[in-house]
Write a protein that holds these residues in place. Structure first.
Motif, PDB file in Angstrom:
ATOM      1  N   UNK A 104     123.292   8.995   6.558  1.00  0.00           N
ATOM      2  CA  UNK A 104     122.251   9.811   5.912  1.00  0.00           C
ATOM      3  C   UNK A 104     121.842  10.932   6.848  1.00  0.00           C
ATOM      4  N   UNK A 105     121.776  12.127   6.311  1.00  0.00           N
ATOM      5  CA  UNK A 105     121.352  13.277   7.099  1.00  0.00           C
ATOM      6  C   UNK A 105     119.842  13.331   7.186  1.00  0.00           C
ATOM      7  N   UNK A 106     119.342  13.708   8.327  1.00  0.00           N
ATOM      8  CA  UNK A 106     117.899  13.819   8.525  1.00  0.00           C
ATOM      9  C   UNK A 106     117.335  14.892   7.605  1.00  0.00           C
ATOM     10  N   UNK A 107     116.421  14.551   6.689  1.00  0.00           N
ATOM     11  CA  UNK A 107     115.889  15.552   5.773  1.00  0.00           C
ATOM     12  C   UNK A 107     114.936  16.529   6.412  1.00  0.00           C
ATOM     13  N   UNK A 108     114.655  16.365   7.696  1.00  0.00           N
ATOM     14  CA  UNK A 108     113.704  17.261   8.349  1.00  0.00           C
ATOM     15  C   UNK A 108     114.399  18.327   9.213  1.00  0.00           C
ATOM     16  N   UNK A 109     115.748  18.441   9.098  1.00  0.00           N
ATOM     17  CA  UNK A 109     116.440  19.512   9.799  1.00  0.00           C
ATOM     18  C   UNK A 109     115.889  20.861   9.349  1.00  0.00           C
ATOM     19  N   UNK A 134     124.195  20.552  -1.045  1.00  0.00           N
ATOM     20  CA  UNK A 134     123.199  19.595  -0.566  1.00  0.00           C
ATOM     21  C   UNK A 134     122.669  18.820  -1.762  1.00  0.00           C
ATOM     22  N   UNK A 135     122.976  17.527  -1.794  1.00  0.00           N
ATOM     23  CA  UNK A 135     122.461  16.656  -2.835  1.00  0.00           C
ATOM     24  C   UNK A 135     121.237  15.944  -2.278  1.00  0.00           C
ATOM     25  N   UNK A 136     120.082  16.234  -2.856  1.00  0.00           N
ATOM     26  CA  UNK A 136     118.831  15.613  -2.414  1.00  0.00           C
ATOM     27  C   UNK A 136     118.506  14.482  -3.379  1.00  0.00           C
ATOM     28  N   UNK A 137     119.073  13.302  -3.108  1.00  0.00           N
ATOM     29  CA  UNK A 137     118.808  12.129  -3.940  1.00  0.00           C
ATOM     30  C   UNK A 137     117.403  11.628  -3.627  1.00  0.00           C
ATOM     31  N   UNK A 138     116.586  11.471  -4.671  1.00  0.00           N
ATOM     32  CA  UNK A 138     115.186  11.123  -4.425  1.00  0.00           C
ATOM     33  C   UNK A 138     114.757   9.968  -5.307  1.00  0.00           C
ATOM     34  N   UNK A 139     114.273   8.922  -4.650  1.00  0.00           N
ATOM     35  CA  UNK A 139     113.766   7.753  -5.357  1.00  0.00           C
ATOM     36  C   UNK A 139     114.788   7.096  -6.261  1.00  0.00           C
ATOM     37  N   UNK A 140     116.041   7.108  -5.880  1.00  0.00           N
ATOM     38  CA  UNK A 140     117.110   6.604  -6.755  1.00  0.00           C
ATOM     39  C   UNK A 140     117.161   5.078  -6.748  1.00  0.00           C
ATOM     40  N   UNK A 144     121.214  13.812   1.158  1.00  0.00           N
ATOM     41  CA  UNK A 144     119.918  13.346   1.647  1.00  0.00           C
ATOM     42  C   UNK A 144     119.484  12.158   0.800  1.00  0.00           C
ATOM     43  N   UNK A 145     119.152  11.064   1.439  1.00  0.00           N
ATOM     44  CA  UNK A 145     118.684   9.868   0.738  1.00  0.00           C
ATOM     45  C   UNK A 145     117.182   9.759   0.968  1.00  0.00           C
ATOM     46  N   UNK A 146     116.414  10.298   0.034  1.00  0.00           N
ATOM     47  CA  UNK A 146     114.965  10.378   0.171  1.00  0.00           C
ATOM     48  C   UNK A 146     114.323   9.221  -0.581  1.00  0.00           C
ATOM     49  N   UNK A 157     112.035  17.037  -3.290  1.00  0.00           N
ATOM     50  CA  UNK A 157     113.461  16.988  -2.956  1.00  0.00           C
ATOM     51  C   UNK A 157     113.999  18.385  -2.666  1.00  0.00           C
ATOM     52  N   UNK A 158     113.588  19.363  -3.453  1.00  0.00           N
ATOM     53  CA  UNK A 158     114.033  20.736  -3.196  1.00  0.00           C
ATOM     54  C   UNK A 158     113.483  21.259  -1.870  1.00  0.00           C
TER      55      UNK A 158
END
Length: 290
Positions: A1-6, A51-57, A82-84, A92-93
């Motif tokens: 998982x990539x760090x979503x805070x980059x 960039x796929x921002x998967x959120x609450x999946x 991104x696995x958020x 997510x955006x």
């Protein structure tokens, strides 16, 4: 998982001509078609990061997205997933934008399929110093129900939709355009908010099409139309200065009569949905656009 805070590109040199941002929540069934269509872009398409921002999946959205990594790498493109933990499209955006390093940003819904020429045409339209907004030519995916087919056939012929750079499901901006607002606010209609940040002469609709699904059945059309109306009203209320950029084109009486005569069933369904929206109170429930 990539760090979503980059931290992404804020104005310096970009690493990619385009960053394609896909907010995805429980989209394991639709995402393969969306990503496959990106892989099928023609040779004029610029090298891009996806960039796929998967959120609450709660399904296999993350695994499905990651399974495309080798195919994008073979094309020379980057795929970031991104696995958020928390759900929410706007958050997510925002997370995806922090990671994005493209000279222009394409915001793409996970259930949309782009035709092969689209990314190349968007990049060309946005490759200017001035702020610009661009989208493709909207095509509604074939519907299963006759009600949705009739509604879509009439709706897509309205002046606001034909040549109006609507951007439902797909819109893009260059970095100069993206500088017009900070993080995405917590609102219903992100596409309306972004479009109205640009004057009509700053908005471009390129010829290449993208295929967008519409909800099936009368009750769902009413539910989604009610939410869309509520989203537009919310933007107008919270950001009144943006209304100057609306320029929504209403059909003239002659044109409306022509539409009614050429598509009477579609007009009847469209009118019935409009009246049903007005007769029932809106709720604050979250509604998927299809």
């Amino acid at each position: 998982m990539t760090d979503p805070h980059d931290i992404g590109t804020a104005g310096g040199a970009a690493d990619w001509p385009l960053s394609v941002l896909i907010a995805a929540r429980d989209e394991e069934d639709y995402l393969p078609g969306c990503l496959s269509a990106l892989l099928a872009q023609d040779r004029a398409a610029p090298a891009s990061e996806i960039i796929v921002a998967a959120n609450g999946c709660r399904d296999r959205t993350v695994a499905v997205a990651q399974s495309f990594g080798a195919q994008f790498a073979a094309r020379g493109w980057a795929l970031v997933v991104l696995d958020l933990a928390d759900g929410g499209k706007l958050a997510a955006l925002n997370a995806a934008e922090q990671r994005a390093r493209g000279a222009a940003l394409v915001y793409l819904d996970a259930d949309v399929r782009c035709e092969p020429a689209l990314l190349g045409q968007l990049q060309q339209a946005l490759d200017v110093a001035q702020p610009r907004y661009a989208t493709g030519t909207l095509a509604v995916q074939p519907a299963r129900s006759w009600v949705t087919r009739a509604y879509a056939g009439f709706w897509t012929r309205l002046p606001f939709v034909r040549g109006g750079a609507v951007g439902a499901g797909l819109f893009a901006v260059n970095r100069a355009g993206r500088a017009r607002w900070g993080e995405f606010p917590e609102i219903i209609s992100d596409d309306t908010f972004v479009r109205l940040n640009f004057a009509p002469d700053e908005r471009i609709e390129v010829p290449a099409r993208y295929h967008w699904p519409m909800v099936e059945g009368f009750a769902n059309l009413v539910r989604v139309r009610r939410r869309q109306d509520r989203g537009v009203a919310e933007v107008n209320r919270q950001f009144p200065a943006l209304t100057a950029n609306a320029r929504k084109t209403a059909p003239e009486a002659r044109d409306l009569a022509g539409l009614m005569l050429s598509a009477p069933v579609g007009f009847g369904v469209y009118l019935a949905v409009h009246l049903a929206v007005r007769l029932r109170r809106s709720t604050a429930d979250w509604t998927r656009g299809r």
